[in-house]
Enzyme design. Structure first.
Site, PDB file in Angstrom:
ATOM      1  N   GLU A 124      -0.516   4.824  -0.337  1.00 55.13           N
ATOM      2  CA  GLU A 124      -1.325   6.041  -0.538  1.00 55.13           C
ATOM      3  C   GLU A 124      -0.470   7.280  -0.306  1.00 55.13           C
ATOM      4  O   GLU A 124       0.310   7.337   0.647  1.00 55.13           O
ATOM      5  CB  GLU A 124      -2.531   6.021   0.399  1.00 55.13           C
ATOM      6  CG  GLU A 124      -3.598   5.072  -0.105  1.00 55.13           C
ATOM      7  CD  GLU A 124      -4.823   5.001   0.787  1.00 55.13           C
ATOM      8  OE1 GLU A 124      -4.976   5.850   1.668  1.00 55.13           O
ATOM      9  OE2 GLU A 124      -5.607   4.061   0.592  1.00 55.13           O
ATOM     10  N   LYS A 146      -1.050   1.268 -25.227  1.00 53.39           N
ATOM     11  CA  LYS A 146      -1.386   1.258 -26.654  1.00 53.39           C
ATOM     12  C   LYS A 146      -0.082   1.356 -27.448  1.00 53.39           C
ATOM     13  O   LYS A 146       0.755   0.466 -27.311  1.00 53.39           O
ATOM     14  CB  LYS A 146      -2.375   2.388 -26.961  1.00 53.39           C
ATOM     15  CG  LYS A 146      -3.716   2.193 -26.223  1.00 53.39           C
ATOM     16  CD  LYS A 146      -4.766   3.171 -26.651  1.00 53.39           C
ATOM     17  CE  LYS A 146      -6.103   2.899 -25.999  1.00 53.39           C
ATOM     18  NZ  LYS A 146      -6.345   3.679 -24.779  1.00 53.39           N
ATOM     19  N   ASP A 159      -5.467  14.297 -24.969  1.00 50.18           N
ATOM     20  CA  ASP A 159      -5.525  12.879 -24.602  1.00 50.18           C
ATOM     21  C   ASP A 159      -4.807  12.126 -25.726  1.00 50.18           C
ATOM     22  O   ASP A 159      -5.378  11.897 -26.796  1.00 50.18           O
ATOM     23  CB  ASP A 159      -6.986  12.438 -24.471  1.00 50.18           C
ATOM     24  CG  ASP A 159      -7.109  10.953 -24.129  1.00 50.18           C
ATOM     25  OD1 ASP A 159      -6.097  10.214 -24.260  1.00 50.18           O
ATOM     26  OD2 ASP A 159      -8.217  10.528 -23.756  1.00 50.18           O
ATOM     27  N   THR A 180      -2.900   6.619 -21.948  1.00 53.19           N
ATOM     28  CA  THR A 180      -2.779   5.261 -21.438  1.00 53.19           C
ATOM     29  C   THR A 180      -1.353   4.790 -21.761  1.00 53.19           C
ATOM     30  O   THR A 180      -0.671   5.388 -22.593  1.00 53.19           O
ATOM     31  CB  THR A 180      -3.797   4.315 -22.098  1.00 53.19           C
ATOM     32  OG1 THR A 180      -3.768   4.527 -23.502  1.00 53.19           O
ATOM     33  CG2 THR A 180      -5.195   4.547 -21.567  1.00 53.19           C
ATOM     34  N   ARG A 214      -1.055  -2.099 -18.759  1.00 53.62           N
ATOM     35  CA  ARG A 214      -2.322  -1.351 -18.745  1.00 53.62           C
ATOM     36  C   ARG A 214      -2.243  -0.309 -17.647  1.00 53.62           C
ATOM     37  O   ARG A 214      -1.861  -0.606 -16.523  1.00 53.62           O
ATOM     38  CB  ARG A 214      -3.495  -2.284 -18.453  1.00 53.62           C
ATOM     39  CG  ARG A 214      -3.705  -3.325 -19.507  1.00 53.62           C
ATOM     40  CD  ARG A 214      -5.102  -3.870 -19.412  1.00 53.62           C
ATOM     41  NE  ARG A 214      -6.026  -2.959 -20.034  1.00 53.62           N
ATOM     42  CZ  ARG A 214      -6.292  -2.953 -21.341  1.00 53.62           C
ATOM     43  NH1 ARG A 214      -5.719  -3.808 -22.146  1.00 53.62           N
ATOM     44  NH2 ARG A 214      -7.149  -2.105 -21.838  1.00 53.62           N
ATOM     45  N   TYR A 230       0.850  -1.195   0.000  1.00 50.79           N
ATOM     46  CA  TYR A 230       0.000   0.000   0.000  1.00 50.79           C
ATOM     47  C   TYR A 230       0.875   1.230   0.000  1.00 50.79           C
ATOM     48  O   TYR A 230       1.889   1.266   0.713  1.00 50.79           O
ATOM     49  CB  TYR A 230      -0.911   0.025   1.233  1.00 50.79           C
ATOM     50  CG  TYR A 230      -2.351  -0.224   0.856  1.00 50.79           C
ATOM     51  CD1 TYR A 230      -2.979   0.623  -0.055  1.00 50.79           C
ATOM     52  CD2 TYR A 230      -3.075  -1.281   1.393  1.00 50.79           C
ATOM     53  CE1 TYR A 230      -4.289   0.402  -0.434  1.00 50.79           C
ATOM     54  CE2 TYR A 230      -4.378  -1.510   1.018  1.00 50.79           C
ATOM     55  CZ  TYR A 230      -4.980  -0.659   0.102  1.00 50.79           C
ATOM     56  OH  TYR A 230      -6.277  -0.876  -0.276  1.00 50.79           O
TER      57      TYR A 230
HETATM   58  N1  DSN Z   1     -10.722   1.291 -25.665  1.00 47.41           N
HETATM   59  C1  DSN Z   1      -9.861   2.251 -26.293  1.00 47.41           C
HETATM   60  C2  DSN Z   1      -9.805   2.061 -27.733  1.00 47.41           C
HETATM   61  O1  DSN Z   1      -9.977   0.941 -28.155  1.00 47.41           O
HETATM   62  O2  DSN Z   1      -9.558   2.987 -28.475  1.00 47.41           O
HETATM   63  C3  DSN Z   1     -10.211   3.592 -25.922  1.00 47.41           C
HETATM   64  O3  DSN Z   1     -10.364   3.628 -24.530  1.00 47.41           O
END
Ligand code: DSN
Length: 398
Positions: free
Chosen positions: A44, A217, A188, A214, A223, A42
């Protein structure tokens, strides 16, 4: 039984031809780090200001991840704790808006994201969405139109970022509009983070006040997500993540983010990013040769959005048919889609996974041929399996 199911999924990832533009294959090191006992701790708070004891090593790990994020993205502030892109985005709302305030993002059906003000998401339920869309003719961002909406509606937050937009984004244009109405600009960059780090897409900094992404990707990490931007907003953004939205951060994932950022700072990663776009351009050419209509006419990125209406099949049917042939794509709406989201007119696909596998331009063209033949009803399973066998992703032992 659980181990068996996991083994089967790893086999599937090896065998299937993954073309979902928001997915990737994280390296074995990144995956291994996620499975360490860091998960037990933990933590925090933030390094040096924790609500838990026993932070000697975890503080160092999280500080290292922060420094790496700042260095790799060339930004003065980074928070590595967001569990997901949706939370990173929500933190921006929490930091700058009050419920009912106006937010201006791309509408979901034109390629925006749920968290950019969609009415089914908290961002559209608790905030007032005044969306923009793409130009009907070009199917690209139309800054005259975006400016018109911004001046009329005066949103407090403008979001530049997309899930199904195949073109480069001009963040400077967005900044000029945001400046006119004193709005916060959020970039974003979830889909294109790897391309930005690889210097093949324009950088949102210093135009954007806040940047979210994120990490799984095109960045090819675990993730999770990052929240970055201008130093002057560090305090309110940190507070919005913890204690505003999250409790204990996932330190095993934060360490894996650091590992991915180490990978992203290599020369090889730059080559990787270039390869992603090169493969996408090769697919663009081959799709056009075969009479497919690409939304916006093509791509500058990792992603292609294909309008299948002239092929007599809807996106859902196409995605299911392709999966039967071990080719994995998304069914996707196209801008101004006359068909419902359950039977959208398009498919969305991309090249980050192909590039990670080490595929080349000829493979990308062959993949388009396989897709085309499969959509005409031909059985191409064996050919797809033969292709993916040449480019395995994971050893059995993962
Ligand atoms: N799920 C993502 C995508 O496939 O583009 C976006 O959050």
């Amino acid at each position: 039984m659980l181990e068996d199911l996991i083994k089967k999924e790893v086999e599937r990832q090896n065998q299937d031809l993954g073309l979902i533009p928001s997915e990737n294959y994280a390296s074995p090191r990144v995956l291994k780090i996620m499975g360490t006992p860091l998960s037990n701790k933990y933590a925090e708070g933030y390094p040096g200001k924790r609500y838990y004891q026993g932070m000697k090593w975890v503080d160092k790990i999280e500080s290292y991840a922060i420094e790496l994020a700042k260095r790799v993205f060339k930004v003065p502030y980074a928070n590595v704790q967001p569990h997901a892109g949706a939370i990173a985005n929500l933190a921006v709302y929490l930091a700058f808006l009050k419920p009912g305030d106006k937010v201006m993002g791309m509408s979901l059906d034109a390629g925006g994201h749920l968290t950019h003000g969609s009415k089914v998401n908290i961002t559209g339920k608790w905030f007032q969405s005044v969306p923009y869309t793409v130009n009907k003719e070009t199917e690209m961002l139309d800054f005259d139109e975006i400016r018109k909406i911004a001046l009329k509606e005066k949103p407090k937050l403008i979001i530049a970022g997309y899930s199904a937009y195949p073109r480069q984004v001009d963040f400077k244009e967005f900044k000029e509009i945001a400046r006119e109405i004193d709005a916060i600009l959020l970039a974003d960059i979830s889909h294109i983070a790897g391309l930005i780090v690889g210097e093949i897409h324009s950088h949102p900094y210093p135009y954007a006040d806040v940047i979210t992404t994120t990490t799984h990707k095109t960045l090819r990490g675990p993730r999770g997500a990052l929240l970055m931007g201008k130093e002057k907003y560090a305090k309110i953004l940190d507070k919005a993540i913890f204690p505003g939205l999250q409790g204990g951060p996932l330190e095993h994932v934060i360490a894996a983010k650091a590992a991915a950022l180490e990978e992203a700072s290599t020369k090889e990663f730059k080559e990787y990013a270039k390869k992603i776009v090169k493969l996408a351009k090769a697919m663009e050419e081959e799709f056009l040769n075969r009479g497919y209509r690409l939304v916006s006419g093509g791509t500058d990125t990792h992603l292609l959005l294909i309008d299948l209406r002239n092929k007599g099949i809807n996106g859902k049917k196409a995605a299911v048919l392709l999966e039967k042939n071990h080719i994995i794509v998304n069914a996707n709406s196209i801008p101004f889609d006359p068909n419902p989201p359950t039977k959208p007119s398009g498919i969305r696909l991309g090249t980050p996974m192909m590039a990670t596998r080490g595929m080349e331009v000829d493979d990308a063209k062959y993949v388009v041929e396989l897709i085309d033949r499969a959509l005409q009803g031909e059985d191409v399973k064996e050919e797809v399996l033969n292709l993916t066998k040449l480019y395995p992703v994971y050893e059995e032992s993962v």
